[in-house]
Design a protein around this motif. Structure first.
Motif, PDB file in Angstrom:
ATOM      1  N   VAL A  52       0.988  -0.741  -0.084  1.00  0.00           N
ATOM      2  CA  VAL A  52       0.373  -0.403  -0.041  1.00  0.00           C
ATOM      3  C   VAL A  52       1.066   1.238   0.093  1.00  0.00           C
ATOM      4  CG1 VAL A  52      -1.942   1.257   1.073  1.00  0.00           C
ATOM      5  CG2 VAL A  52      -1.741  -1.279   1.280  1.00  0.00           C
ATOM      6  N   SER A  53       2.394   1.155   0.779  1.00  0.00           N
ATOM      7  CA  SER A  53       3.162   2.284   0.855  1.00  0.00           C
ATOM      8  C   SER A  53       3.969   1.924   1.378  1.00  0.00           C
ATOM      9  CB  SER A  53       2.623   3.031   2.322  1.00  0.00           C
ATOM     10  OG  SER A  53       3.899   3.900   2.298  1.00  0.00           O
ATOM     11  N   ALA A  54       5.402   2.054   0.104  1.00  0.00           N
ATOM     12  CA  ALA A  54       6.153   1.819  -0.296  1.00  0.00           C
ATOM     13  C   ALA A  54       7.471   2.227   1.276  1.00  0.00           C
ATOM     14  CB  ALA A  54       6.907   1.776  -1.208  1.00  0.00           C
ATOM     15  N   SER A  55       7.439   1.697   1.960  1.00  0.00           N
ATOM     16  CA  SER A  55       8.311   2.139   2.862  1.00  0.00           C
ATOM     17  C   SER A  55       8.917   1.962   4.107  1.00  0.00           C
ATOM     18  CB  SER A  55       7.159   3.325   3.788  1.00  0.00           C
ATOM     19  OG  SER A  55       6.462   2.874   4.168  1.00  0.00           O
ATOM     20  N   GLY A  56       9.553   1.337   4.346  1.00  0.00           N
ATOM     21  CA  GLY A  56      10.222   0.770   5.634  1.00  0.00           C
ATOM     22  C   GLY A  56      10.897  -0.680   4.798  1.00  0.00           C
ATOM     23  N   SER A  57      10.729  -1.855   5.421  1.00  0.00           N
ATOM     24  CA  SER A  57      10.881  -3.053   4.531  1.00  0.00           C
ATOM     25  C   SER A  57       9.428  -3.755   3.872  1.00  0.00           C
ATOM     26  CB  SER A  57      11.821  -4.211   5.635  1.00  0.00           C
ATOM     27  OG  SER A  57      10.899  -4.227   6.623  1.00  0.00           O
ATOM     28  N   ALA A  58       8.805  -2.755   3.179  1.00  0.00           N
ATOM     29  CA  ALA A  58       6.826  -3.740   3.193  1.00  0.00           C
ATOM     30  C   ALA A  58       7.356  -3.955   1.750  1.00  0.00           C
ATOM     31  CB  ALA A  58       6.701  -2.661   3.122  1.00  0.00           C
ATOM     32  N   ALA A  59       8.102  -4.321   0.798  1.00  0.00           N
ATOM     33  CA  ALA A  59       7.298  -4.598  -0.145  1.00  0.00           C
ATOM     34  C   ALA A  59       8.767  -5.972   0.165  1.00  0.00           C
ATOM     35  CB  ALA A  59       8.770  -3.886  -1.213  1.00  0.00           C
ATOM     36  N   GLU A  60       9.845  -6.444   0.808  1.00  0.00           N
ATOM     37  CA  GLU A  60      10.638  -7.283   1.290  1.00  0.00           C
ATOM     38  C   GLU A  60       9.285  -8.454   1.964  1.00  0.00           C
ATOM     39  OE1 GLU A  60      13.297  -8.603   0.202  1.00  0.00           O
ATOM     40  OE2 GLU A  60      13.418 -10.292   1.330  1.00  0.00           O
ATOM     41  N   ILE A  61       8.743  -7.584   3.004  1.00  0.00           N
ATOM     42  CA  ILE A  61       7.747  -8.029   3.646  1.00  0.00           C
ATOM     43  C   ILE A  61       6.600  -9.044   2.546  1.00  0.00           C
ATOM     44  CG2 ILE A  61       5.657  -8.700   5.772  1.00  0.00           C
ATOM     45  CD1 ILE A  61       7.627  -5.720   6.507  1.00  0.00           C
ATOM     46  N   ALA A  62       6.346  -8.122   1.802  1.00  0.00           N
ATOM     47  CA  ALA A  62       5.760  -8.697   1.036  1.00  0.00           C
ATOM     48  C   ALA A  62       5.674 -10.130   0.268  1.00  0.00           C
ATOM     49  CB  ALA A  62       4.576  -7.791   0.179  1.00  0.00           C
ATOM     50  N   LYS A  63       7.241  -9.492  -0.299  1.00  0.00           N
ATOM     51  CA  LYS A  63       7.994 -10.453  -1.398  1.00  0.00           C
ATOM     52  C   LYS A  63       8.230 -12.004  -0.500  1.00  0.00           C
ATOM     53  CE  LYS A  63      12.328 -11.711  -3.086  1.00  0.00           C
ATOM     54  NZ  LYS A  63      13.317 -11.028  -3.293  1.00  0.00           N
ATOM     55  N   GLN A  64       8.231 -11.702   0.859  1.00  0.00           N
ATOM     56  CA  GLN A  64       8.732 -13.248   1.502  1.00  0.00           C
ATOM     57  C   GLN A  64       7.332 -13.891   1.282  1.00  0.00           C
ATOM     58  OE1 GLN A  64      11.419 -14.768   1.810  1.00  0.00           O
ATOM     59  NE2 GLN A  64      12.769 -13.592   1.218  1.00  0.00           N
ATOM     60  N   ILE A  65       6.693 -13.348   2.404  1.00  0.00           N
ATOM     61  CA  ILE A  65       5.148 -13.452   2.709  1.00  0.00           C
ATOM     62  C   ILE A  65       4.446 -14.589   1.418  1.00  0.00           C
ATOM     63  CG2 ILE A  65       2.637 -13.595   3.413  1.00  0.00           C
ATOM     64  CD1 ILE A  65       4.345 -11.901   5.636  1.00  0.00           C
ATOM     65  N   ASN A  66       4.379 -13.764   0.245  1.00  0.00           N
ATOM     66  CA  ASN A  66       3.836 -13.576  -0.678  1.00  0.00           C
ATOM     67  C   ASN A  66       4.907 -15.366  -1.441  1.00  0.00           C
ATOM     68  OD1 ASN A  66       1.851 -12.327  -0.444  1.00  0.00           O
ATOM     69  ND2 ASN A  66       2.614 -10.972  -1.923  1.00  0.00           N
ATOM     70  N   GLN A  67       5.547 -15.024  -0.996  1.00  0.00           N
ATOM     71  CA  GLN A  67       6.050 -16.429  -2.027  1.00  0.00           C
ATOM     72  C   GLN A  67       5.940 -17.811  -1.166  1.00  0.00           C
ATOM     73  OE1 GLN A  67      10.907 -16.422  -2.220  1.00  0.00           O
ATOM     74  NE2 GLN A  67      10.814 -18.508  -2.696  1.00  0.00           N
ATOM     75  N   ALA A  68       5.885 -17.492   0.027  1.00  0.00           N
ATOM     76  CA  ALA A  68       5.214 -18.248   0.560  1.00  0.00           C
ATOM     77  C   ALA A  68       4.191 -19.341   0.609  1.00  0.00           C
ATOM     78  CB  ALA A  68       5.490 -18.242   2.054  1.00  0.00           C
ATOM     79  N   ARG A  69       3.481 -18.253   0.205  1.00  0.00           N
ATOM     80  CA  ARG A  69       1.463 -18.377   0.754  1.00  0.00           C
ATOM     81  C   ARG A  69       1.645 -19.199  -1.121  1.00  0.00           C
ATOM     82  NH1 ARG A  69      -2.056 -13.048   2.220  1.00  0.00           N
ATOM     83  NH2 ARG A  69      -1.210 -12.531   4.048  1.00  0.00           N
TER      84      ARG A  69
END
Length: 114
Positions: A52-69
């Motif tokens: 939603v808002s590309a700040s902090g490590s949001a993109a990396e968190i999404a990448k890791q969790i989406n890969q696991a999902r």
């Protein structure tokens, strides 16, 4: 010439150490609630997290969790003899339903607070 050598040495050091910066899945899972509460990440109807808002490590968190999902959805699809997109759609609906008030969900391609 000497400046170029230093530049390439620093660049090489950054490239070699880049994997160290990446979050592990456990770190991403730990960071997820805070990122969602801060409005950085939200749930999408396709069963995956979106930024939603590309700040902090949001993109990396999404990448890791989406890969696991994706791996889990694929496993469930194969186990039940159904299409991956069907599992993604079911998971997305559940994720949208379970998202608490005040956090973001994607509806009709627009991020909104639930």
């Amino acid at each position: 010439m000497r400046m170029n050598s230093r530049f390439f040495a620093v660049l090489l050091a950054l490239l070699v150490s880049a994997p160290v910066w990446a979050l592990s899945l456990n770190e991403a899972m730990s960071a997820l609630p805070a990122a969602k509460s801060a409005g950085q990440l939200g749930e999408q109807p396709n069963g995956y997290l979106g930024v939603v808002s590309a700040s902090g490590s949001a993109a990396e968190i999404a990448k890791q969790i989406n890969q696991a999902r994706r791996e889990e959805y694929q496993r469930l699809a194969e186990e039940n003899g159904i299409q991956l997109r069907d599992v993604e759609s079911i998971a997305g609906k559940k994720a949208l339903d379970r998202t608490p008030a005040g956090q973001y969900i994607l509806l009709n391609d627009v991020w909104m607070k639930k």
